[in-house]
Structures are given as C-alpha cells and as structure tokens.
Motif scaffolding. Structure first.
Motif, PDB file in Angstrom:
ATOM      1  N   LEU A 213       1.161  -1.128  -0.082  1.00 52.84           N
ATOM      2  CA  LEU A 213       0.080  -0.194  -0.043  1.00 52.84           C
ATOM      3  C   LEU A 213       0.818   1.120  -0.016  1.00 52.84           C
ATOM      4  CD1 LEU A 213      -3.093   1.159   0.194  1.00 52.84           C
ATOM      5  CD2 LEU A 213      -2.706   0.915   2.472  1.00 52.84           C
ATOM      6  N   LEU A 214       1.989   1.173   0.729  1.00 52.55           N
ATOM      7  CA  LEU A 214       2.843   2.451   0.844  1.00 52.55           C
ATOM      8  C   LEU A 214       3.341   2.566  -0.412  1.00 52.55           C
ATOM      9  CD1 LEU A 214       4.152   4.651   2.742  1.00 52.55           C
ATOM     10  CD2 LEU A 214       5.976   2.875   3.049  1.00 52.55           C
ATOM     11  N   ARG A 215       4.004   1.562  -1.086  1.00 55.69           N
ATOM     12  CA  ARG A 215       4.498   1.807  -2.450  1.00 55.69           C
ATOM     13  C   ARG A 215       3.657   2.379  -3.567  1.00 55.69           C
ATOM     14  NH1 ARG A 215       8.948  -0.767  -5.577  1.00 55.69           N
ATOM     15  NH2 ARG A 215       9.497  -1.771  -3.859  1.00 55.69           N
ATOM     16  N   ALA A 216       2.245   1.960  -3.524  1.00 51.22           N
ATOM     17  CA  ALA A 216       1.134   2.098  -4.346  1.00 51.22           C
ATOM     18  C   ALA A 216       1.185   3.871  -4.132  1.00 51.22           C
ATOM     19  CB  ALA A 216       0.105   1.185  -4.078  1.00 51.22           C
ATOM     20  N   MET A 217       0.857   4.093  -2.891  1.00 51.32           N
ATOM     21  CA  MET A 217       0.594   5.377  -2.601  1.00 51.32           C
ATOM     22  C   MET A 217       1.635   6.278  -3.084  1.00 51.32           C
ATOM     23  SD  MET A 217      -2.566   5.871  -1.324  1.00 51.32           S
ATOM     24  CE  MET A 217      -2.959   4.705  -2.808  1.00 51.32           C
ATOM     25  N   THR A 218       2.718   5.855  -2.589  1.00 52.92           N
ATOM     26  CA  THR A 218       4.102   6.708  -3.270  1.00 52.92           C
ATOM     27  C   THR A 218       3.981   7.049  -4.776  1.00 52.92           C
ATOM     28  OG1 THR A 218       5.373   5.610  -1.300  1.00 52.92           O
ATOM     29  CG2 THR A 218       6.688   6.838  -3.277  1.00 52.92           C
ATOM     30  N   PHE A 219       3.795   5.766  -5.458  1.00 53.95           N
ATOM     31  CA  PHE A 219       3.537   5.580  -6.802  1.00 53.95           C
ATOM     32  C   PHE A 219       2.503   6.791  -7.233  1.00 53.95           C
ATOM     33  CE2 PHE A 219       1.555   4.907 -10.751  1.00 53.95           C
ATOM     34  CZ  PHE A 219       2.588   4.538 -11.546  1.00 53.95           C
TER      35      PHE A 219
END
Length: 665
Positions: free
Chosen positions: A285-291
C-alpha cells in the motif's frame, strides 16, 4: 438633425444601452463551495503553521476536501458511469491518496485549485446567459398597433403579425423588423449594424426591432415575426456559437483520459502485483501510494497554470482582462485578427472634418460654421453636437436663435441675425424645386465629393440657397495605424475589417489605418459567416469589437476581444478578453505575451515530465523512500511554479510590446 424636448436622453456615441439582469456572485453553488474550500484551506494552513494541535488543522483540511471536492468527485463518478475517466476524479483520488500518507495540505491545495476553476467557469457561463437575456430585453414588450380605421391598440410585441402597421413615437424602441410606411425620423441602429451615427429613415426604408427611434414619429409595416427579428437572431447566434465553439483545452485536459486510465491501472498494478507474490499489505500500500503521489499530474497542472495565470495578472495590470487560462493559451495561437470599425478602430464620436464653402457665397468659412452651430445648438442630434463642438473649439461665439424648428429626417431651421438658416440632409434640402437648380447642382457635387471620401454630408442653406456643405466623420483612434502594423508583423497576415457600415466609409477609414481587406455592409450573421470563412481556410481568428452586433462574431471566433470603454454588456460578457482602457496597442502585446507564456508552459512540462519519469522509474525498479518521493514531487512543483511566476514581472510586458517579425505558432 431633428430635436424634441420630449425625447429621452440617449448616447451620442452610437451605442445603445443594454439592460442586463446579472446573476449574483454567490447565487451560484459552485462559487459558494469553492469559497468555503478556500477559507477552510487557509484556516488549516494558519493552524498548521502556528503549531496548533494536529487534529485541528487535519479537521480543517478534511472539511476543505469535502466542500471543494464533493462536486468534482460526483461529476467524476457520473462520468465513470458513462465509461469515461476524467481528471476531476483523478485529482480527488490523488488528494485522498496524499492525505492517506500524511500529505493532507498538498491534497487540500489541489482541491482548492480545481474547485476555483470550476466556479469561475460556472460564473462565466451564467454571466453570458444573463447578457443574452438582456439583449432580448432591447425589444419592447408591447407595441402600438394601428387599426385600418386609425385606432391605436396596445398589444404584446410577440403577437404582431406580418403586414400589420405599428406606430413608433419619438424616443421609443422599435418593436419589430419592418419598413417605414409613414413619417420620418432618425434611428440609432448601432445595436444591429454598428453604424456610428443615427440614420435618417423615411418611407420605404428598413428598420430593425430593438433600435432606438429619434425625434420623429414613424409608422412601420411589420415584415418579420418577433422570433425571426434580427435582434432575436443575434441572441440565437451568440448562444449557438457559445455552445458549439470548440474549446481549446489545456495540455492536461487534452491527455486527461489516457493519463487518468494509465495512472489508475499502474497504481493498482503497483499495489496488487507485489501483494500477489507475498509482499506485506502495508508495504504494498505504501509503495502504491508513493507511486500515486509521484505520478500524479500535480506538477503538470502547476506547470500549466502558473505561467498562464501570471500572464493574466500581468495583462490585467496593463489594462487587458483575460478571462481564463484557456483564453490566455488560445490568444497565442492567433494567426489572423479581424477588427470592427465603429467604436473599435474609431471612437464612435462624430467630428466635423470638412467645410466646403460653395462658389458665390458671401460668407467666410468661420461665419458659416458660426451660423450652422447656432442653428444646431438647440438640437439633440449627434451630428448637431459635432458642429457645435467644432465651433466652440475654434472659439466662435454663438448668436441668439429665433424661430427654431426641427423636422425629423430633414434637419433644423432658425432665424439668426436676420438670416434664415436651414441645416440638414442633402437628400431633403437639395430636392428639385426646393432651391435654385444651379445652386443645387453645385451643392450636390460637393456632397458627392465628401461622400466619396467617406464623410457624412450636411447642407447649410441661407434664405433657401445652399452656401456650404459640411463633412462629418468618425474619429479614428490615434493608435489604430500602429496597432494594425504590429498585428500584421506579429501574425504574418494582414488584418481584416468587418463592419456594418457602408463600403465607401469603411474603405476610406481602412486606408488611413493600413487595412486592405475590407468587408462592409455586414449584419451580425454576416460577420459570423465571414469568421467561419476565414477559419475554413485554416486561420485561427481573433475578432476585436465593441457593439452588440459584434457579439455573435466574438462568440464564434477562436478568441473574441472586446473594447471595454464603450462595449455593450453582451459583448463584454461574450468576449474572451476585454481591453479595459480602450488602448488598441495592448492587443498585439497580449498576443505576444500569450506566446511567451506558452513557451514557458512547454519548458515547465518538460521539467515536470522529467521529474515524474525519474521518480516513477525509481519507485518501480528500486525502492523510493516516501519522504524522498514527496520531496521530489514537491520540488518539481516548486520549480515549475517559480518558473511560471517570472511572467508576473512588468519587464515581461515591456519586452513583448515590440514583437519579433512573424512568430506564427
């Protein structure tokens, strides 16, 4: 040049007033929600900067999200139901994503930008609708219908039938298009034809609904129903052109559909693919939100908006109101400029230009002007005012006037210092039998010579004998010739004149200012057709005008520019830009400024795209720390924002005042 003590005061510039019922600013829900979002955002920012508890400014920011984001969010969901994905929904999702990873202030700023943009668009639409309604109010609600036995009946204008005869009293607005069957008067028809001066009307002449009768009474045969009148067609043309005019969108709006879909798909992939291979939910989720943050088009939006808004602000400080960023972008693509004549290249104010003293006259030029001005002094006609102004400008004292009379469509007469003076229309005063044949022939030759030069001729008689012919013309703006030359150099194409005035007058003025392409005698729909013809040849046309009759052409053009000094409300609302101080030289300057802003936008988009590409690749290939991703995203936003704000400097306006030769986009 008739007069009447009962005639209401009317403009002498040839511009009839347009009643407009304006929509109140905060009557629009979009304005109220956008204002609430802005206030909540500013309160949240102040609370955050002052060190208030986090729950307080978080609450204010979230309230900003709700007030400014619910409408674009709802519109985005409705579009999604129609199987389209627009940038509004994408921005709301990006704002929510920013809040989800702690960047609630960034998301709030994005919400405010989009809510404000939507509010301004709604306001512009409402004001245009107000002005169209005001245009229709030009036509009176009732008319005085004459029965075959001569009885007068007050009826609704919409009930008039073709062939019926109506009575138009002095100072009334004409209720229907038709032909004069009795009486004589002068009619101010600038609302329809743009002619700067009232036109004498006698039996057989055509008149238009919504135009203003002068000092005489007219009997008019109705030739068109109210819904088919010229003024009704003007309103229809404005509405039709506003609805069908292709909107040149900003870069992000042009690619929003593809970019939105690609970003959503990529964000889901960044979240789901690692998760399907056993990655932790929180990490995925963190990687997706960062993206989502680094790939969101915030920097692209800000790369586009600040330069255009800065250019708008700069133009506003120098007397040009550009109504939106889209308009500022469009102005720079102009390849041909079309100018109205009256009130645009001219001031719409008549002035005495010639005094032709006829052979055998014992009076000098100044004596003739003194007598003519004295005779015209009691009159309310604009031509009379021009003669009186000329006499006063020369310091001539006006003698007392006795036995003054005015005859609508013919002129005025008075006894002045023992001389019977008559000043009026050549068509009436030089008719066979009204004066000696030889004198009439000489005067007629002088009249023809003045009319060939584009002058309005006025004959002066003394004891029924012509003694002089006066030539009256419209005042050309001093900066008109320089503006035409600058526009031609900037666009690489000669400007066009579109006017409702006659060809002789239009051609004479065009020669003074340097225009060779003259299209005269145009009604409003003819002007629209002329614009369409130019655009069919691949031109992107900017139309400059000021009258109600120019509004359809301004709406139909690539961009419409209104002269703000004497411009009608309909024209000012229909136009995309307004020259507030009536300085024509600002027109080529603002076009050049728009082109400079477009170049800055391109540079900003390259910067923003580079940052997004680098950060996205880093996040996908490696592991981009969230703080670094946010810093890179915000850093690119700051860089493009500051680059765009350079256009606020006054030096930028001065630099583009002398455009480079032929800079066609």
């Amino acid at each position: 040049m008739a007069s009447s003590t009962a005639t209401p005061t009317r403009p002498t510039t040839g511009r009839a007033a347009l009643p407009v019922r304006r929509t109140r600013l905060f009557a629009l829900p979009e304005i109220r929600w956008a204002a609430a979002a802005l206030v909540l955002f500013l309160l949240g920012l102040m609370a955050q900067l002052s060190g208030a508890p986090s729950w307080s400014w978080w609450g204010l920011y979230l309230a900003c999200y709700v007030s400014g984001g619910w409408e674009p969010g709802l519109a985005g969901l409705q579009a999604l139901r129609d199987k389209t994905l627009d940038v509004d929904l994408l921005m709301v999702v990006a704002a929510i994503g920013a809040a989800a990873i702690g960047q609630v202030m960034d998301g709030g700023l994005l919400i405010v930008i989009f809510a404000t943009s939507g509010a301004l668009e709604a306001l512009a639409t409402a004001r245009t609708e107000d002005s169209v309604r005001g245009l229709l109010d030009l036509t009176p609600d009732t008319a005085t219908r004459l029965a075959p036995d001569g009885d007068e009946q007050t009826v609704k204008a919409e009930e008039l039938k073709i062939g019926e005869v109506i009575l138009i009293r002095p100072g009334d607005r004409i209720a229907a298009d038709g032909a004069v069957v009795g009486g004589a008067s002068e009619v101010d028809q600038a609302t329809i034809t743009g002619e700067p001066l009232p036109v004498d009307k006698t039996v057989g002449d055509e008149v238009f609904a919504g135009t203003l009768n002068g000092t005489g009474a007219l009997r008019v045969r109705v030739d068109r129903r109210s819904e088919d009148s010229v003024v009704a067609r003007i309103a229809g043309l404005v509405e039709q052109a506003s609805e069908t005019k292709a909107k040149t969108q900003l870069f992000i709006e042009k690619v929003e559909q593809r970019y939105s879909i690609a970003m959503v798909v990529a964000t889901l992939a960044v979240f789901l693919i690692p998760l399907s291979f056993g990655a932790a939910l929180q990490d995925s989720l963190l990687r997706a939100m960062t993206f989502m943050i680094v790939a969101s088009p915030c920097a692209v939006v800000l790369a586009t908006m600040p330069p255009l808004l800065a250019a708008i602000a700069n133009a506003g400080r120098h007397g040009v109101l550009v109504k939106s960023a889209v308009v500022m972008e469009q102005l720079g693509t102009t390849t041909r400029v079309a100018f109205d004549k009256t009130g645009t290249l001219t001031r719409g104010i008549p002035e005495l230009a010639d005094i032709r003293v006829l052979p055998g006259t014992r009076f000098t030029e100044e004596q003739i002007l003194r007598l003519a001005a004295a005779a015209e002094h009691p009159s309310e006609h604009p031509l009379a005012a021009a003669i009186v102004r000329a006499a006063r400008h020369r310091g001539l004292g006006l003698p007392a006037t006795d036995e003054f009379t005015a005859q609508p469509g013919r002129g005025v007469s008075a006894l002045i210092e023992g001389h019977f003076i008559h000043v009026g229309s050549p068509a009436e005063l030089l008719r066979p039998g009204t004066t000696a044949a030889a004198a009439a022939t000489t005067a007629a030759a002088a009249v023809e010579a003045l009319q060939t030069r584009g002058r309005t001729a006025v004959v002066v008689l003394c004891e029924h004998t012509p003694i002089a012919v006066l030539g009256i013309t419209d005042q050309v703006r001093r900066e008109a010739a320089a503006t035409i030359a600058a526009v031609a150099e900037l666009t690489g194409a000669a400007p066009v004149m579109l006017t409702g005035d006659n060809l002789v007058t239009a051609t004479q003025l065009a020669g003074q200012v340097g225009i060779t392409d003259v299209r005269a005698g145009l009604l409003p729909d003819d002007k629209v057709a002329a614009v369409r013809d130019l655009e069919a040849d691949g031109e992107r046309v900017s139309v400059v005008g000021d009258g109600i009759n120019d509004a359809p052409a301004l709406a139909a053009a690539h961009t419409g520019i209104a002269m703000g000094g004497a411009g009608s409300d309909l024209t000012l609302q229909t136009a995309d830009a307004v020259v507030v101080r009536d300085d024509l030289t600002t027109i080529p300057t603002v076009i050049a400024l728009s082109r400079r802003a477009r170049r800055v936008v391109v540079a900003n988009l390259i910067i923003a795209a580079t940052f997004i590409t680098v950060l996205v690749i880093w996040d996908l290939v490696g592991h981009l720390p969230l703080p670094l991703g946010v810093a890179g995203h915000e850093g690119s936003t700051v860089i493009v924002g500051l680059n765009g704000l350079r256009l606020l400097r006054s030096a930028t306006w001065q630099r583009v005042r002398t455009p480079a030769p032929r800079d066609r986009p």
